[in-house]
Design a protein around this motif. Sequence first.
Motif, mmCIF file in Angstrom:
data_model
loop_
_atom_site.group_PDB
_atom_site.id
_atom_site.type_symbol
_atom_site.label_atom_id
_atom_site.label_comp_id
_atom_site.label_asym_id
_atom_site.label_seq_id
_atom_site.Cartn_x
_atom_site.Cartn_y
_atom_site.Cartn_z
ATOM 1 N N LEU A 95 1.523 -5.037 1.653
ATOM 2 C CA LEU A 95 0.476 -5.233 0.650
ATOM 3 C C LEU A 95 1.007 -6.092 -0.490
ATOM 4 N N TYR A 96 0.131 -6.879 -1.096
ATOM 5 C CA TYR A 96 0.518 -7.685 -2.243
ATOM 6 C C TYR A 96 -0.653 -7.756 -3.227
ATOM 7 N N VAL A 97 -0.345 -8.108 -4.456
ATOM 8 C CA VAL A 97 -1.352 -8.225 -5.508
ATOM 9 C C VAL A 97 -1.440 -9.676 -5.929
ATOM 10 N N SER A 98 -2.651 -10.199 -5.942
ATOM 11 C CA SER A 98 -2.897 -11.571 -6.378
ATOM 12 C C SER A 98 -4.151 -11.603 -7.235
ATOM 13 N N ASP A 99 -4.008 -12.057 -8.461
ATOM 14 C CA ASP A 99 -5.132 -12.163 -9.385
ATOM 15 C C ASP A 99 -5.862 -10.820 -9.546
ATOM 16 N N GLY A 100 -5.110 -9.729 -9.513
ATOM 17 C CA GLY A 100 -5.690 -8.399 -9.689
ATOM 18 C C GLY A 100 -6.244 -7.781 -8.427
ATOM 19 N N PHE A 101 -6.236 -8.509 -7.305
ATOM 20 C CA PHE A 101 -6.735 -8.007 -6.031
ATOM 21 C C PHE A 101 -5.560 -7.557 -5.163
ATOM 22 N N ILE A 102 -5.706 -6.399 -4.525
ATOM 23 C CA ILE A 102 -4.713 -5.955 -3.551
ATOM 24 C C ILE A 102 -5.190 -6.372 -2.169
ATOM 25 N N ALA A 103 -4.311 -6.997 -1.420
ATOM 26 C CA ALA A 103 -4.658 -7.436 -0.066
ATOM 27 C C ALA A 103 -3.506 -7.128 0.873
ATOM 28 N N ALA A 104 -3.829 -7.073 2.155
ATOM 29 C CA ALA A 104 -2.813 -6.833 3.179
ATOM 30 C C ALA A 104 -2.527 -8.141 3.914
ATOM 31 N N VAL A 105 -1.264 -8.364 4.219
ATOM 32 C CA VAL A 105 -0.879 -9.542 4.993
ATOM 33 C C VAL A 105 -1.424 -9.379 6.407
ATOM 34 N N GLU A 106 -2.228 -10.318 6.857
ATOM 35 C CA GLU A 106 -2.812 -10.294 8.195
ATOM 36 C C GLU A 106 -2.411 -11.571 8.918
ATOM 37 N N TYR A 107 -1.412 -11.450 9.775
ATOM 38 C CA TYR A 107 -0.849 -12.638 10.435
ATOM 39 C C TYR A 107 0.003 -12.179 11.613
ATOM 40 N N PRO A 108 -0.013 -12.903 12.740
ATOM 41 C CA PRO A 108 -0.817 -14.081 13.081
ATOM 42 C C PRO A 108 -2.088 -13.671 13.826
ATOM 43 N N ILE A 109 -2.790 -14.652 14.388
ATOM 44 C CA ILE A 109 -3.947 -14.382 15.235
ATOM 45 C C ILE A 109 -3.464 -13.780 16.552
ATOM 46 N N ILE A 140 -16.646 -11.119 9.928
ATOM 47 C CA ILE A 140 -16.435 -10.923 8.499
ATOM 48 C C ILE A 140 -14.971 -11.198 8.186
ATOM 49 N N PRO A 141 -14.669 -12.208 7.379
ATOM 50 C CA PRO A 141 -13.259 -12.483 7.062
ATOM 51 C C PRO A 141 -12.675 -11.445 6.122
ATOM 52 N N ASP A 142 -11.409 -11.125 6.331
ATOM 53 C CA ASP A 142 -10.684 -10.255 5.411
ATOM 54 C C ASP A 142 -10.485 -10.996 4.091
ATOM 55 N N LYS A 143 -10.396 -10.262 2.981
ATOM 56 C CA LYS A 143 -10.228 -10.932 1.687
ATOM 57 C C LYS A 143 -8.894 -11.657 1.581
ATOM 58 N N ASN A 144 -7.958 -11.326 2.464
ATOM 59 C CA ASN A 144 -6.707 -12.070 2.536
ATOM 60 C C ASN A 144 -6.970 -13.559 2.769
ATOM 61 N N CYS A 145 -8.095 -13.864 3.403
ATOM 62 C CA CYS A 145 -8.505 -15.249 3.653
ATOM 63 C C CYS A 145 -8.624 -16.053 2.367
ATOM 64 N N PHE A 146 -9.019 -15.381 1.284
ATOM 65 C CA PHE A 146 -9.273 -16.073 0.017
ATOM 66 C C PHE A 146 -8.130 -15.909 -0.987
ATOM 67 N N LEU A 147 -7.104 -15.146 -0.618
ATOM 68 C CA LEU A 147 -6.023 -14.854 -1.558
ATOM 69 C C LEU A 147 -4.660 -15.365 -1.107
ATOM 70 N N LEU A 181 -18.840 -16.356 1.242
ATOM 71 C CA LEU A 181 -17.986 -15.336 0.648
ATOM 72 C C LEU A 181 -16.847 -15.941 -0.158
ATOM 73 N N GLU A 182 -16.380 -15.180 -1.132
ATOM 74 C CA GLU A 182 -15.213 -15.518 -1.928
ATOM 75 C C GLU A 182 -14.533 -14.216 -2.348
ATOM 76 N N LYS A 183 -13.377 -14.318 -2.961
ATOM 77 C CA LYS A 183 -12.598 -13.109 -3.248
ATOM 78 C C LYS A 183 -13.350 -12.128 -4.147
ATOM 79 N N GLU A 184 -14.176 -12.642 -5.039
ATOM 80 C CA GLU A 184 -14.909 -11.757 -5.953
ATOM 81 C C GLU A 184 -15.960 -10.917 -5.236
ATOM 82 N N ASP A 185 -16.241 -11.232 -3.981
ATOM 83 C CA ASP A 185 -17.217 -10.459 -3.218
ATOM 84 C C ASP A 185 -16.603 -9.192 -2.619
ATOM 85 N N TYR A 186 -15.309 -8.983 -2.855
ATOM 86 C CA TYR A 186 -14.607 -7.828 -2.311
ATOM 87 C C TYR A 186 -14.125 -6.933 -3.463
#
Length: 368
Positions: A95-109, A140-147, A181-186
Amino acid sequence: MNIRIKNMAVCITFAVMLAGGFFMCICMPKKTYSDTERRKLASMPQFGRETVINGRFMSGFEQYAADHFPFRDTFRTVNALTAGGIFQRKDYHGLYVSDGFIAAVEYPIDEASIKYAAGRFRFICDKYLTDQNNVFLSVIPDKNCFLAEESGHLCMDYAAFERKMADQADFAQYIQISDLLEKEDYYKTDTHWRQEKIIDVADRLASSMGGGQTGTDFNLELRTAAHDFYGVYYGQAALPLEPDELRYVTWEDIGQCSVYDWENQKAIPVYDQKLAAGRDPYEMFLSGSLPLITMKNPKAQTDKKLVIFRDSFGSSIAPLLLRSYSQITLVDLRLIHPDRLETFIDFSSSDVLFLYSTLVLNHSDTLR
């Protein structure tokens, strides 16, 4: 002499701390569930000759001691702050924090996972659907897509993910929603999208499926739940971040809509205010993850029916689609096997939508 006294003081202090920690571990009340981590805590393993010999007692006791250590959540927070602030780690347990959002690393496909998910969807189409059914797919893309890119974290190519999924599921018409969608939608502390931010997404899905508009042309009311929302990432990250605000969309005729939970054989509300104050407030939307529910709206614009195969993201967008369909059935393939569906669902003349997040599609072994 001073050195001797100093050494004795250090030894005594250490012994007192060790003894204090030991007695606190024994005497403090034990919880069975961690509200912050949203998981069951390990229970005391059974002590016996066999469990000691095969090692199960010690391995189980190690997990038990770690789960019930005094002030555990405080130490987790100190550890997380130290990892990021002092040692400059890019993420903490994925997990990481970017611009106040917590997201999970999702990689690779995981292309094998995409293929498996498409195969499960194809099985349903072959078993239950005919030319009378219009079949759709949306990812539905994960918010990691925008962060991830702006924060320097690993990120899979979400556009490529959509193309691969659409190619594998060539039996369905693909509806793109990622451009809306954008990060603020999550939510900042949770995996899910915010219902009040996805009215345009619901509009596109409804219009693309021929169901009309869901929210743009109607007087929708926005309400706020009485309790703060600490999402699933909040407890996992163990960081002192501000909670989210849990908001939901309602309208004049929502009281006439009915929802039936087939698993528990009872009616449930569209928005359950009691669950909004529970362990996972997101469960207020259609009571969370249930294998099979049916929603009916006698005031819908059309008499069309829709079946949505979905994950937890579908719980918050389905009420918005209810304006355009007289009946919506939601199926969670993680909780019910497709072979059982014919007992509960009449697929004749129904639109069918496969609506899944990349979080599930990239780990589709959870689908039955």
